[in-house]
Design an enzyme around this catalytic site. Structure first.
Site, PDB file in Angstrom:
ATOM      1  N   ARG A  56       0.798  -1.222  -0.078  1.00 39.73           N
ATOM      2  CA  ARG A  56       0.024   0.028  -0.056  1.00 39.73           C
ATOM      3  C   ARG A  56       0.818   1.397  -0.003  1.00 39.73           C
ATOM      4  O   ARG A  56       2.152   1.238   0.289  1.00 39.73           O
ATOM      5  CB  ARG A  56      -0.745   0.053   1.363  1.00 39.73           C
ATOM      6  CG  ARG A  56      -2.080  -1.074   1.069  1.00 39.73           C
ATOM      7  CD  ARG A  56      -3.089  -1.076   2.282  1.00 39.73           C
ATOM      8  NE  ARG A  56      -2.094  -1.051   3.620  1.00 39.73           N
ATOM      9  CZ  ARG A  56      -1.740  -0.129   4.297  1.00 39.73           C
ATOM     10  NH1 ARG A  56      -2.135   1.157   4.093  1.00 39.73           N
ATOM     11  NH2 ARG A  56      -1.372  -0.263   5.596  1.00 39.73           N
ATOM     12  N   LYS A 197      -8.717  -2.324   0.492  1.00 44.84           N
ATOM     13  CA  LYS A 197      -8.273  -1.538   1.869  1.00 44.84           C
ATOM     14  C   LYS A 197      -8.987  -0.355   1.560  1.00 44.84           C
ATOM     15  O   LYS A 197      -9.712   0.376   2.516  1.00 44.84           O
ATOM     16  CB  LYS A 197      -6.983  -1.334   2.168  1.00 44.84           C
ATOM     17  CG  LYS A 197      -6.338  -2.369   2.923  1.00 44.84           C
ATOM     18  CD  LYS A 197      -6.922  -3.062   3.892  1.00 44.84           C
ATOM     19  CE  LYS A 197      -6.255  -4.230   4.572  1.00 44.84           C
ATOM     20  NZ  LYS A 197      -6.970  -4.890   5.771  1.00 44.84           N
ATOM     21  N   HIS A 216     -10.860  -4.330  12.174  1.00 44.89           N
ATOM     22  CA  HIS A 216      -9.720  -4.904  11.632  1.00 44.89           C
ATOM     23  C   HIS A 216      -9.297  -6.144  12.401  1.00 44.89           C
ATOM     24  O   HIS A 216      -8.395  -6.176  13.131  1.00 44.89           O
ATOM     25  CB  HIS A 216      -8.592  -3.731  11.368  1.00 44.89           C
ATOM     26  CG  HIS A 216      -7.442  -4.380  10.361  1.00 44.89           C
ATOM     27  ND1 HIS A 216      -6.100  -4.107  10.431  1.00 44.89           N
ATOM     28  CD2 HIS A 216      -7.620  -5.163   9.214  1.00 44.89           C
ATOM     29  CE1 HIS A 216      -5.669  -4.472   9.377  1.00 44.89           C
ATOM     30  NE2 HIS A 216      -6.263  -5.422   8.859  1.00 44.89           N
ATOM     31  N   SER A 234       0.742  -7.087  12.066  1.00 46.99           N
ATOM     32  CA  SER A 234       1.526  -7.938  11.172  1.00 46.99           C
ATOM     33  C   SER A 234       2.773  -8.575  12.193  1.00 46.99           C
ATOM     34  O   SER A 234       3.262  -7.896  12.852  1.00 46.99           O
ATOM     35  CB  SER A 234       2.231  -7.383  10.090  1.00 46.99           C
ATOM     36  OG  SER A 234       3.007  -8.270   9.326  1.00 46.99           O
ATOM     37  N   LYS A 238      -1.890 -13.582  13.924  1.00 48.65           N
ATOM     38  CA  LYS A 238      -3.361 -13.510  13.633  1.00 48.65           C
ATOM     39  C   LYS A 238      -3.833 -14.482  12.893  1.00 48.65           C
ATOM     40  O   LYS A 238      -4.877 -15.180  13.225  1.00 48.65           O
ATOM     41  CB  LYS A 238      -3.838 -12.178  13.625  1.00 48.65           C
ATOM     42  CG  LYS A 238      -5.055 -11.834  13.017  1.00 48.65           C
ATOM     43  CD  LYS A 238      -5.433 -10.328  12.945  1.00 48.65           C
ATOM     44  CE  LYS A 238      -5.004  -9.838  11.802  1.00 48.65           C
ATOM     45  NZ  LYS A 238      -5.819  -9.797  10.563  1.00 48.65           N
ATOM     46  N   THR A 239      -3.412 -14.596  11.752  1.00 47.25           N
ATOM     47  CA  THR A 239      -3.918 -15.666  10.888  1.00 47.25           C
ATOM     48  C   THR A 239      -3.504 -17.018  11.305  1.00 47.25           C
ATOM     49  O   THR A 239      -4.485 -17.825  11.274  1.00 47.25           O
ATOM     50  CB  THR A 239      -3.141 -15.505   9.480  1.00 47.25           C
ATOM     51  OG1 THR A 239      -3.517 -14.191   9.014  1.00 47.25           O
ATOM     52  CG2 THR A 239      -3.859 -16.558   8.227  1.00 47.25           C
ATOM     53  N   ASP A 253      -9.919 -10.876   8.205  1.00 50.27           N
ATOM     54  CA  ASP A 253      -9.399  -9.727   8.326  1.00 50.27           C
ATOM     55  C   ASP A 253     -10.167  -8.453   8.501  1.00 50.27           C
ATOM     56  O   ASP A 253      -9.695  -7.751   9.380  1.00 50.27           O
ATOM     57  CB  ASP A 253      -8.861  -9.399   6.962  1.00 50.27           C
ATOM     58  CG  ASP A 253      -7.652  -8.191   6.915  1.00 50.27           C
ATOM     59  OD1 ASP A 253      -6.795  -8.125   7.913  1.00 50.27           O
ATOM     60  OD2 ASP A 253      -7.848  -7.369   6.104  1.00 50.27           O
ATOM     61  N   ARG A 318       1.423 -12.252  -1.804  1.00 49.39           N
ATOM     62  CA  ARG A 318       0.136 -12.542  -1.340  1.00 49.39           C
ATOM     63  C   ARG A 318      -0.374 -13.409  -2.288  1.00 49.39           C
ATOM     64  O   ARG A 318      -0.216 -13.661  -3.324  1.00 49.39           O
ATOM     65  CB  ARG A 318      -0.750 -11.041  -1.450  1.00 49.39           C
ATOM     66  CG  ARG A 318      -0.087 -10.193  -0.414  1.00 49.39           C
ATOM     67  CD  ARG A 318      -0.739 -10.145   0.757  1.00 49.39           C
ATOM     68  NE  ARG A 318      -0.339  -9.221   1.756  1.00 49.39           N
ATOM     69  CZ  ARG A 318      -0.848  -8.946   2.874  1.00 49.39           C
ATOM     70  NH1 ARG A 318      -1.996  -9.438   3.274  1.00 49.39           N
ATOM     71  NH2 ARG A 318      -0.555  -8.029   3.922  1.00 49.39           N
TER      72      ARG A 318
END
Length: 527
Positions: A56, A197, A216, A234, A238-239, A253, A318
């Site tokens: 981003r 986003k 989020h 990050s 979390k994932t 997400d 990604r």
């Protein structure tokens, strides 16, 4: 103009002979290959590169300073651009798109709950961007498509570059949201994540207006209906930690929390793939098949097998794929009210407990803080661990003042008697370089105990500096691991580091001067 319909300029654009309305996945894959936008991997996924920008561009994101939103937007965290500058750029992008041989249009939704969903359309210059949109947003049924009327439009023109002097941007790249014209304008970047986003930013404005908390976070649900939310920046896990074979995934997400419960904002996943293996993350690995999109992943020249260990293009490789590509999901992505909230942090200072129970004020404090650590070597110039704070664990995507989201969270914690835990997946026994990373097996055991309610009424020990309440016993975890001070050989060094991190928290929290003093006094670290 009617605020719930697309502009006449977009209506005119959609009448062009170059428009492909709602192309199917096979058609889009064919277009990607024919147009040379990407190549096919051994598993059938499309792989594309994003060129100069592999992530981003937050410094190139703007919100149009319009009368209806001017007094609501947090301009301290959001860059304004004038209506005049936006309108001029808008006209240029429309002319640019009209000249293209082909444009690809996706119609769908953001928000799985029909009571709070936003009909959107995405108009793309690139076929692979449209495939990305098809997989990341919620796809309509045939019946829904017949009555679909977009209330927000993304215009994506990656090959159009702004002139910063003329157009009022910071570079050739721009991501601009106009809430009055209901348009997201994207140009000068091929990074597909800007589309995802941008719509999340839109929902972060619209949902709270309807008393829905936008978040989020990832979310899953147990087979008895117990919902859990996982917040974390990050590198915090979390994932990994929200992917539980004994629980069903709601989403990975973006979520909303309404009076009826939790719902996913998206229809797909946008997973990091650096270092991906089937052994570590089989769900993600096996989801990357025909129709999925890989970004900036290096392929073997002959076999077209992805080399997920290769970071020569970027660390931010990604994969985009629909939720239905993985097993053990909730479909549609709607569930009840959360029983448990987990805030994840990777504390490289080694002073935060591996798990602690939070009061409502502590939950609001740590939600507003959004703390984790950047490690030496992860970014140029970082030679030792650095504290980083991202408000509400999603600072770049919040149009409204952060306290709006924190106060909504506090009310919902009270209303639904939610248990909140802070889980440190970072270092123990010393800071980064001296101590060791918390064992994943211990973290999993702590989270499992929290989700199963085993820590709701247990005896706790309160830390001196941060005032956090640590369970004195967690099944499957050695008791001496739970209290950070006990795991350090040098007690004085521990206190020095704890006070150092405490000062960073307090200094960061100064920007919330208008928030209730109770949150800082009752929720933050002690002097």
């Amino acid at each position: 103009m009617n605020s719930l319909t697309v502009s006449s300029e977009i209506v005119e654009l959609l009448k062009g002979s170059n428009i492909l309305q709602q192309p199917s996945v096979p058609v889009l894959v064919e277009k990607v290959l024919k147009r040379g936008e990407g190549i096919l991997t051994a598993s059938g996924a499309v792989c594309a590169e994003t060129g100069k920008y592999t992530g981003r561009s937050p410094k190139d994101k703007f919100t149009v300073e319009e009368a209806s939103v001017k007094d609501k937007i947090d301009w301290g965290s959001n860059q304004p651009i004038s209506e005049e500058k936006f309108n001029n750029l808008y006209d240029k992008v429309l002319r640019h798109l009209k000249e293209k041989d082909e444009l690809f249009v996706f119609n769908g939704f953001a928000g799985a709950d029909h009571r709070h969903r936003l009909p959107i359309q995405v108009i793309n210059e690139y076929a692979w961007h449209n495939l990305f949109a098809h997989q990341l947003f919620i796809r309509p049924t045939e019946e829904e498509l017949r009555t679909h009327e977009a209330e927000f439009t993304i215009l994506s023109a990656p090959t159009f570059q702004a002139d910063p002097i003329v157009d009022g941007t910071n570079s050739e790249t721009f991501i601009i949201i106009s809430f009055e014209q209901r348009v997201v304008l994207i140009g000068g970047t091929e990074y597909a994540g800007e589309m995802k986003k941008s719509i999340f930013s839109v929902m972060n404005y619209l949902l709270p207006e309807n008393n829905v908390l936008s978040m989020h976070c990832s979310a899953n649900v147990g087979y008895e209906g117990d919902v859990a939310l996982f917040f974390g920046l990050s590198g915090t896990g979390k994932t990994t930690l929200s992917a539980d074979p004994n629980r069903r995934l709601i989403g990975d997400d973006e979520h909303g929390w309404s009076a009826n419960g939790v719902f996913n904002i998206e229809g797909g996943c946008y997973a990091k793939t650096i270092g991906l293996t089937r052994e570590k993350e089989p769900q993600i690995y096996d989801a990357i098949r025909f129709g999925s999109v890989l970004e900036n992943v290096v392929l073997d020249h002959d076999s077209r097998i992805p080399d997920y260990a290769n970071n020569s293009l970027t660390e931010n490789t990604r994969a985009a794929y629909p939720l239905q590509a993985i097993e053990n999901i909730v479909d549609p992505s709607i569930a009840g009210h959360p029983h448990t909230i987990i805030f994840l942090t990777a504390d490289a200072f080694g002073v935060l407990p591996p798990i602690s129970k939070l009061s409502k004020e502590q939950a609001m404090y740590h939600f507003l803080s959004g703390y984790t650590s950047k490690l030496a070597g992860t970014e140029r110039g970082i030679t030792s661990p650095e504290a980083t704070f991202s408000t509400c664990f999603g600072s770049p995507f919040l149009p409204l003042p952060a306290t709006v989201y924190a106060e909504m969270l506090g009310k919902k914690i009270d209303e639904h008697n939610v248990q909140v835990f802070l889980v440190n997946t970072g270092w123990t026994g010393g800071e980064y370089g001296t101590g060791q990373r918390m064992k994943l097996s211990y973290t999993r055991a702590m989270i499992q105990a929290a989700l199963e309610g085993e820590l709701n009424n247990v005896e706790t020990y309160t830390t001196k500096v941060f005032g956090l309440n640590i369970p004195v016993h967690v099944p499957g975890v050695p008791d001496d691991v739970l209290i950070p001070r006990k795991s350090w050989a040098d007690q004085d060094a521990f206190m020095v580091k704890a006070q150092e991190l405490s000062a960073k928290f307090r200094n960061n929290f100064k920007k919330f001067a208008g928030v209730s003093s109770d949150i800082e006094v009752l929720g933050g670290p002690k002097m």
